[in-house]
Design an enzyme around this catalytic site. Sequence first.
Site, short mmCIF file in Angstrom:
data_model
loop_
_atom_site.label_atom_id
_atom_site.label_comp_id
_atom_site.label_asym_id
_atom_site.label_seq_id
_atom_site.Cartn_x
_atom_site.Cartn_y
_atom_site.Cartn_z
N ARG A 57 0.84 -1.22 0.00
CA ARG A 57 0.00 0.00 0.00
C ARG A 57 0.86 1.25 0.00
O ARG A 57 0.44 2.30 -0.48
CB ARG A 57 -0.96 -0.01 1.19
CG ARG A 57 -1.74 1.29 1.34
CD ARG A 57 -3.08 1.16 2.09
NE ARG A 57 -3.02 0.32 3.25
CZ ARG A 57 -2.43 0.66 4.41
NH1 ARG A 57 -1.85 1.84 4.54
NH2 ARG A 57 -2.43 -0.17 5.42
N TYR A 110 -12.88 18.76 -15.40
CA TYR A 110 -13.37 17.41 -15.67
C TYR A 110 -14.60 17.11 -14.78
O TYR A 110 -14.65 17.55 -13.64
CB TYR A 110 -12.24 16.42 -15.37
CG TYR A 110 -12.60 14.99 -15.53
CD1 TYR A 110 -12.76 14.42 -16.78
CD2 TYR A 110 -12.78 14.17 -14.41
CE1 TYR A 110 -13.09 13.09 -16.92
CE2 TYR A 110 -13.11 12.83 -14.55
CZ TYR A 110 -13.28 12.30 -15.81
OH TYR A 110 -13.60 10.98 -15.94
N ASP A 182 -4.20 20.31 -13.73
CA ASP A 182 -4.47 18.99 -14.32
C ASP A 182 -3.95 19.04 -15.75
O ASP A 182 -4.50 19.74 -16.59
CB ASP A 182 -5.98 18.70 -14.27
CG ASP A 182 -6.34 17.33 -14.84
OD1 ASP A 182 -5.58 16.80 -15.68
OD2 ASP A 182 -7.40 16.79 -14.46
N LYS A 207 -5.35 8.05 -19.46
CA LYS A 207 -5.57 8.62 -20.78
C LYS A 207 -4.31 8.54 -21.64
O LYS A 207 -3.91 7.46 -22.00
CB LYS A 207 -6.09 10.06 -20.63
CG LYS A 207 -7.20 10.22 -19.60
CD LYS A 207 -8.50 9.56 -20.02
CE LYS A 207 -9.54 9.53 -18.92
NZ LYS A 207 -9.83 10.81 -18.30
C1 LIG Z 1 -10.25 11.17 -17.11
C2 LIG Z 1 -9.81 12.42 -16.48
C3 LIG Z 1 -9.69 12.51 -15.09
C4 LIG Z 1 -10.02 11.35 -14.18
O1 LIG Z 1 -9.16 10.27 -14.40
P1 LIG Z 1 -9.58 8.73 -14.03
O2 LIG Z 1 -8.30 8.02 -14.28
O3 LIG Z 1 -10.68 8.35 -14.96
O4 LIG Z 1 -10.00 8.72 -12.62
C5 LIG Z 1 -9.25 13.71 -14.56
N1 LIG Z 1 -8.96 14.77 -15.33
C6 LIG Z 1 -9.10 14.73 -16.67
C7 LIG Z 1 -8.78 15.94 -17.48
C8 LIG Z 1 -9.52 13.57 -17.29
O5 LIG Z 1 -9.66 13.54 -18.62
#
Ligand SMILES: *Cc1c(COP(=O)(O)O)cnc(C)c1O
Length: 399
Positions: A57, A110, A182, A207
């Site tokens: 963890r 998001y 982000d 992504k």
């Molecule tokens: C998909 C996404 C998230 C969340 O990510 P997960 O891995 O699905 O939890 C956060 N910010 C952006 C810009 C995203 O495209």
Amino acid sequence: MKQAKFGTRSIWAGEKEQLAFGATQVPVVHSVSFGYDNMDEWYEVAIGNKEGHIYGRNTNPTVEAFENKIRDLEGAEAATSFSTGMAAISNTLSTFLAPGDRVVSIKDTYGGTNKIFTEFLPRMNVDVELCETADHEAIEAEVEKGCKVLYLETPTNPTVKITDIERMAKAGKAQGAIVIVDNTFATPVNQNPLDLGVDLVIHSATKFLGGHADALGGALVGSKELVEKVYHYREINGATLDPMAAYLLLRGMKTLKLRVDQQNKNAQEIAEYLKTFDLVEDVFYPGLEDHKNHDIAKKQMRGFGGMLSFAVKGGVETVRDFLPELQFANRAANLGAVETIVGPSRTTSHVECTPEERAAMGIPEGLIRYSAGIEDIEDLKADLKQAFAKVEEKASQKS
Ligand SMILES: *Cc1c(COP(=O)(O)O)cnc(C)c1O
């Protein structure tokens, strides 16, 4: 690995320290705990005086390789990882925000992030102020009232709005706020927010970093001081990245530069091509000269990214006819994969909103999000052309 260029680092960074048995690839270490015969050594590792692993963890060798690679690619001092991008975001915000604190952000974050701001943080008595995304004066005015955290995302989802990172970082720092970006949509190939003055950068590794739509993960990079605080929150609260997912993400990241360079090119060409269709009302892409903040994008990005969106005439009905006709696209909620992915915003990123709320956010009901894959551009263009032709044919039969 600061001396090597990005494409080289995306392949080599973070791996060597974790290799074993002469293997040239990082092993997937499926072990929950790490044993010690020497009690003194165990103690020294446990209190952090000596390098090593104790319990899955907290840390794991495969996960550490992933962290070291993304740390290198964002040019950061430290990195930590999470089970998902949302875990990275929620754990980071929970680390720094306490009841009575104030956070300033934008309306276009998001969908999941937006839910944290509108549902969960207010419940913890955190004061949340969400500004118009591209309105720099409005964000500065709210920041000047004082805030603990300034949270940004650029380009945004799904209308790829752009915020000036350097300017916002300055505003945040002047108030002593922790400035977070982000960077999921841009990727470190196109944009390094730490170089523009922000404190922390977050990724949904699910992504573009992984790039193959087969593993979930999240990352946070920044100064050792701040990242260690979030790591501590994560190790106790438990949103740990799985070693198998870490391995898949690592493997994906080796081709990050190749993929994103191709996605940049494909997205630019698709955005320009879409403008030539009668059925297309509007195209949103930061690489288009008529994008509202094309100049800012040009200043802070090396490439404009693989994400674009476009509005079709006839709204939801056209979307319903058009999307199923595409041959080389997955109709899905994901983005940033090697395959082209399309989806209506009313179904994907902004499904929680009412039509009126979407309209207020500048999201037409006929908006389609397009995540450019790495396919040959000729095929992607031909695919769009035949799909639009089918929709027009159907419309002419109806009339
Ligand atoms: C998909 C996404 C998230 C969340 O990510 P997960 O891995 O699905 O939890 C956060 N910010 C952006 C810009 C995203 O495209």
